[in-house]
Design an enzyme around this catalytic site. Sequence first.
Site, short mmCIF file in Angstrom:
data_model
loop_
_atom_site.label_atom_id
_atom_site.label_comp_id
_atom_site.label_asym_id
_atom_site.label_seq_id
_atom_site.Cartn_x
_atom_site.Cartn_y
_atom_site.Cartn_z
N LYS A 13 0.83 -1.21 0.00
CA LYS A 13 0.00 0.00 0.00
C LYS A 13 0.87 1.27 0.00
CE LYS A 13 -2.26 -0.93 3.85
NZ LYS A 13 -1.60 -2.19 4.24
N ARG A 88 -9.20 1.20 9.34
CA ARG A 88 -8.72 -0.15 9.68
C ARG A 88 -9.79 -0.98 10.34
NH1 ARG A 88 -2.95 0.58 9.08
NH2 ARG A 88 -1.72 -1.03 9.99
N ARG A 127 11.93 -5.94 4.69
CA ARG A 127 11.68 -4.53 4.32
C ARG A 127 12.65 -3.57 5.01
NH1 ARG A 127 5.75 -1.94 4.88
NH2 ARG A 127 5.95 -2.43 7.09
N ARG A 160 11.80 -1.55 10.45
CA ARG A 160 10.76 -1.16 11.41
C ARG A 160 10.71 -2.16 12.56
NH1 ARG A 160 5.26 0.25 8.21
NH2 ARG A 160 4.45 -0.84 10.03
N ARG A 171 0.05 -8.77 13.51
CA ARG A 171 -0.59 -7.73 12.69
C ARG A 171 -1.53 -8.35 11.67
NH1 ARG A 171 4.65 -5.20 10.58
NH2 ARG A 171 3.39 -3.82 9.31
P1 AMP Z 1 1.21 0.63 9.09
O1 AMP Z 1 2.40 1.49 8.80
O2 AMP Z 1 -0.02 1.04 8.32
O3 AMP Z 1 1.52 -0.85 8.96
O4 AMP Z 1 0.83 0.87 10.63
C1 AMP Z 1 1.75 0.58 11.67
C2 AMP Z 1 1.01 0.51 12.99
O5 AMP Z 1 0.41 1.79 13.27
C3 AMP Z 1 -0.15 -0.48 13.04
O6 AMP Z 1 0.28 -1.80 13.33
C4 AMP Z 1 -0.98 0.13 14.17
O7 AMP Z 1 -0.40 -0.13 15.44
C5 AMP Z 1 -0.84 1.62 13.92
N1 AMP Z 1 -1.90 2.12 13.00
C6 AMP Z 1 -1.74 2.61 11.74
N2 AMP Z 1 -2.92 2.97 11.22
C7 AMP Z 1 -3.86 2.70 12.15
C8 AMP Z 1 -5.28 2.83 12.21
N3 AMP Z 1 -5.99 3.29 11.17
N4 AMP Z 1 -5.91 2.44 13.35
C9 AMP Z 1 -5.23 1.99 14.41
N5 AMP Z 1 -3.90 1.81 14.43
C10 AMP Z 1 -3.20 2.17 13.30
#
Ligand code: AMP
Length: 221
Positions: A13, A88, A127, A160, A171
């Site tokens: 994404k 989400r 990554r 990360r 996740r």
């Molecule tokens: P991502 O970079 O999108 O994989 O997000 C990394 C982490 O940020 C996720 O595992 C969540 O802990 C938090 N996070 C990101 N977006 C959201 C969201 N829309 N709602 C809740 N937690 C989020």
Amino acid sequence: MHIILLGPPGAGKGTQAKVLTEKLRVPHISTGDILRQNVASGTPLGKEAKDYMERGALVPDELVTRMVIERLGRADTDHGCVLDGYPRNINQAKALDEALKQKDETIGLVIYLVASEAVIVQRLCGRLVCSSCGANFHVTNMPPKKAGICDACGGKLYQRSDDKEETIRKRLAVYLSESAPVVQYYEAQKKLHSFSADEDVSVVLRKMLEVIKVYDDSLKV
Ligand code: AMP
């Protein structure tokens, strides 16, 4: 046009959003990126979010939704945006609809990137992310020209803290229980377009642009 990118972690994404936003000339709103910036600079939001993120759990809806509404309130989103990582869950999807309604706007299109678990784990375990511009690389699929250094801006690459196999599986489980219903939510609204993200990034991008062009004929692809 407001576009949502849906899909499990590792579906690509972020990578696709960066190219799409350049093509469409709209901002990229990644809730994960905004949260990581807050964690890095030690803001109150970052302090609250850190533990959830390290566990691979969702940050509470009210925190993330407030953050997104604030971002959507800025004038650069008047002609649309690409949302990556939000909504989400159904709660967030409804909050987003409501926030856009206040601005007399709506979600134009939802792109769903479908990826298999094996591909996701392989992608995320290797990554590398640029600490400066956020560009993504991969130790074997897309290595940087110089080890540890971003090709785009010369920034330092890092892994990360939530890209460890155990956290990745957590996740994914959260994605399946919380985020998968969001797919049905937009399918019911006839806004959903699905693409296999197991294919090469450039192939997926070309297919996505063909669909977006149907909605936005000013787009040159
Ligand atoms: P991502 O970079 O999108 O994989 O997000 C990394 C982490 O940020 C996720 O595992 C969540 O802990 C938090 N996070 C990101 N977006 C959201 C969201 N829309 N709602 C809740 N937690 C989020």
